[in-house]
Design a protein around this motif. Sequence first.
Motif, mmCIF file in Angstrom:
data_model
loop_
_atom_site.group_PDB
_atom_site.id
_atom_site.type_symbol
_atom_site.label_atom_id
_atom_site.label_comp_id
_atom_site.label_asym_id
_atom_site.label_seq_id
_atom_site.Cartn_x
_atom_site.Cartn_y
_atom_site.Cartn_z
ATOM 1 N N THR A 198 0.675 -1.174 0.063
ATOM 2 C CA THR A 198 0.178 -0.037 -0.060
ATOM 3 C C THR A 198 1.092 1.250 0.009
ATOM 4 O OG1 THR A 198 -0.162 0.052 2.406
ATOM 5 C CG2 THR A 198 -1.738 -1.156 1.219
ATOM 6 N N GLY A 199 0.160 2.419 -0.280
ATOM 7 C CA GLY A 199 1.106 3.639 -0.121
ATOM 8 C C GLY A 199 -0.069 4.884 -0.426
ATOM 9 N N ILE A 200 0.605 6.121 -0.207
ATOM 10 C CA ILE A 200 -0.179 6.970 0.005
ATOM 11 C C ILE A 200 0.880 8.221 -0.422
ATOM 12 C CG2 ILE A 200 0.095 7.465 2.496
ATOM 13 C CD1 ILE A 200 -2.747 8.998 2.581
ATOM 14 N N VAL A 201 0.213 9.183 -1.269
ATOM 15 C CA VAL A 201 0.880 10.522 -1.494
ATOM 16 C C VAL A 201 0.073 11.654 -1.271
ATOM 17 C CG1 VAL A 201 2.008 11.670 -3.517
ATOM 18 C CG2 VAL A 201 2.078 9.392 -3.842
ATOM 19 N N ARG A 202 0.427 12.379 -0.365
ATOM 20 C CA ARG A 202 -0.198 13.717 0.065
ATOM 21 C C ARG A 202 -0.166 14.764 -0.952
ATOM 22 N NH1 ARG A 202 -3.947 12.411 4.074
ATOM 23 N NH2 ARG A 202 -3.042 11.145 5.539
ATOM 24 N N TYR A 203 -0.928 15.539 -1.088
ATOM 25 C CA TYR A 203 -0.748 16.628 -1.984
ATOM 26 C C TYR A 203 -0.695 17.902 -1.088
ATOM 27 C CZ TYR A 203 -3.880 13.884 -5.057
ATOM 28 O OH TYR A 203 -4.212 12.820 -5.810
ATOM 29 N N PRO A 204 0.345 18.723 -1.923
ATOM 30 C CA PRO A 204 0.786 19.833 -1.089
ATOM 31 C C PRO A 204 -0.210 21.164 -0.776
ATOM 32 C CG PRO A 204 1.513 20.133 -3.496
ATOM 33 C CD PRO A 204 0.554 18.845 -3.314
ATOM 34 N N ARG A 205 0.192 21.629 0.087
ATOM 35 C CA ARG A 205 -0.598 22.946 0.226
ATOM 36 C C ARG A 205 -0.494 23.995 -0.982
ATOM 37 N NH1 ARG A 205 -4.749 22.287 3.777
ATOM 38 N NH2 ARG A 205 -4.024 21.449 5.763
ATOM 39 N N MET A 279 0.394 13.695 -10.998
ATOM 40 C CA MET A 279 0.086 12.409 -11.346
ATOM 41 C C MET A 279 1.115 11.606 -12.340
ATOM 42 S SD MET A 279 -2.768 11.648 -9.710
ATOM 43 C CE MET A 279 -4.180 12.770 -8.940
ATOM 44 N N PRO A 280 1.208 12.439 -13.357
ATOM 45 C CA PRO A 280 1.996 11.645 -14.639
ATOM 46 C C PRO A 280 3.327 10.819 -13.995
ATOM 47 C CG PRO A 280 1.210 13.846 -15.508
ATOM 48 C CD PRO A 280 1.239 13.744 -13.949
ATOM 49 N N GLU A 281 4.228 11.611 -13.053
ATOM 50 C CA GLU A 281 5.319 10.852 -12.657
ATOM 51 C C GLU A 281 5.019 9.548 -11.954
ATOM 52 O OE1 GLU A 281 9.419 10.409 -12.796
ATOM 53 O OE2 GLU A 281 8.133 11.934 -14.027
ATOM 54 N N ILE A 282 3.963 9.973 -10.793
ATOM 55 C CA ILE A 282 3.677 9.041 -10.066
ATOM 56 C C ILE A 282 3.113 7.781 -10.836
ATOM 57 C CG2 ILE A 282 2.055 8.295 -8.181
ATOM 58 C CD1 ILE A 282 2.122 11.268 -7.199
ATOM 59 N N LEU A 283 2.105 7.849 -11.668
ATOM 60 C CA LEU A 283 1.461 6.736 -12.491
ATOM 61 C C LEU A 283 2.576 6.128 -13.402
ATOM 62 C CD1 LEU A 283 -1.937 8.393 -13.382
ATOM 63 C CD2 LEU A 283 -1.474 6.836 -11.581
ATOM 64 N N LYS A 284 3.508 6.891 -13.913
ATOM 65 C CA LYS A 284 4.576 6.205 -14.903
ATOM 66 C C LYS A 284 5.380 5.321 -14.163
ATOM 67 C CE LYS A 284 7.901 8.878 -16.009
ATOM 68 N NZ LYS A 284 8.918 9.845 -16.654
ATOM 69 N N ASN A 285 5.795 5.533 -12.832
ATOM 70 C CA ASN A 285 6.651 4.795 -12.052
ATOM 71 C C ASN A 285 5.976 3.723 -11.335
ATOM 72 O OD1 ASN A 285 8.822 6.370 -12.444
ATOM 73 N ND2 ASN A 285 8.455 7.835 -10.698
ATOM 74 N N SER A 286 4.478 3.424 -11.617
ATOM 75 C CA SER A 286 3.748 2.325 -11.278
ATOM 76 C C SER A 286 4.600 0.807 -11.549
ATOM 77 C CB SER A 286 2.519 2.106 -11.469
ATOM 78 O OG SER A 286 2.073 0.645 -11.258
ATOM 79 N N PRO A 287 4.853 -0.026 -10.770
ATOM 80 C CA PRO A 287 5.956 -1.238 -11.438
ATOM 81 C C PRO A 287 5.038 -2.268 -11.675
ATOM 82 C CG PRO A 287 5.574 -1.245 -8.850
ATOM 83 C CD PRO A 287 4.841 -0.170 -9.285
ATOM 84 N N ASN A 288 3.502 -2.156 -11.612
ATOM 85 C CA ASN A 288 2.497 -3.071 -11.918
ATOM 86 C C ASN A 288 1.643 -2.788 -13.222
ATOM 87 O OD1 ASN A 288 3.767 -5.055 -10.306
ATOM 88 N ND2 ASN A 288 2.698 -3.989 -8.622
ATOM 89 N N PRO A 289 0.848 -3.249 -13.818
ATOM 90 C CA PRO A 289 -0.258 -2.946 -14.446
ATOM 91 C C PRO A 289 -1.185 -2.007 -13.678
ATOM 92 C CG PRO A 289 0.268 -5.300 -15.285
ATOM 93 C CD PRO A 289 1.163 -4.921 -14.100
#
Length: 374
Positions: A198-205, A279-289
């Motif tokens: 699991t993981g979480i990314v917080r959006y900045p202020r 988002m683009p960088e985060i989604l691009k770095n997914s190791p799985n489908p």
Amino acid sequence: MSVFAKISNKVLLGINVLVVFFFLLACLAAYISPMDWPILYIFGLAFPFLLLLVFAFLCWWIFIRKQWALISAIAVILGGGAITNFFAFNFKKPFQQEKKAGQIRIVTWNVARFVEMVVNNNKGSQTRYKMLQQIKATNADILCFQEFSSSINPDWYNNIVAVSKGLGYPYFYYSHDWDGDRLFNGSVIFSRFPIVDTGIVRYPRPTLPEALLFVDIKKEKQLFRVYTTHLQSNQFRKEDISKIEALKKAKGNIISNAFYIFTKLRTAIQHRSIQADMMPEILKNSPNPTIFCGDLNDVPNSYTYHTVKGAMQDAFLKKGLGIGRTYNSLSPTLRIDYIFTDHHFEIDQIKRVTTNYSDHYMMVCDLRLAPAAD
């Protein structure tokens, strides 16, 4: 042709050119950050109505002055990408409730905190019960909920228990913030397949404390990743809705109301653009489908949609038909909830469940994951 007819046609031609200009600005809204040009967002919201006017002029000039129809025809060609993002062109097929072998059924739904949070037997609690029954009826493998709430206070509903134990989803990931009342709000992912990470990314202020969640799910020998999020809402209150309704009817102080609503929209869309740009960088770095489900609070011809979707498949555009409205207030043109997948997945079918329990409609989608390479 009379002098009056000639003048009338020239006036209509001038209006046609202006409508086409605004329509093309609306098409550009997806490609230009609202941090730079927030006014384009307003044209983007008006896109379906501008498109309707462009087609109306096209049909009119075909019968009156064919050569002038080229103005609207060229606009439609130039705006083709925006049109195909807005409207799904597929044959309508009944949704097959029985899952086929190999299918993964996923649900995304902004559940609006299940309407009622305090344990009682009022109308809100009855609606909450109907929502849980609707979820059960989908027989989904994975549930992604936004604006989900749960509490450890015995006087409030524990929706984690209600879904995980009551509906049979033993695996879940729910990251929440303590708010002092033992009531937690946020996004959540439930699964009938094991969750291995699991993981979480917080959006900045200055954006609100929304978050992007992900889980890695194991189905038999295959791993895939599911993301869910809820992006910055416009936060319209009752008094804001009344101002919008007044604007629709051209009542009240039009200039003051319009400026107030635009200011609120500008703040929200700029916050969403900050979130979307991550988002683009985060989604691009997914190791799985990858599957992405969420309430983007933005329409298909927006910068938010264009940035988050990237090269992924929009499940509704692949298998849906029409506009696909998912927000049941303000306008019938608002598709703001999405299921995206990368190209490891084949999309079999999708449907909206158009009950008015929440202010959003549930989306149900059947996917197939391509076999892993040996």
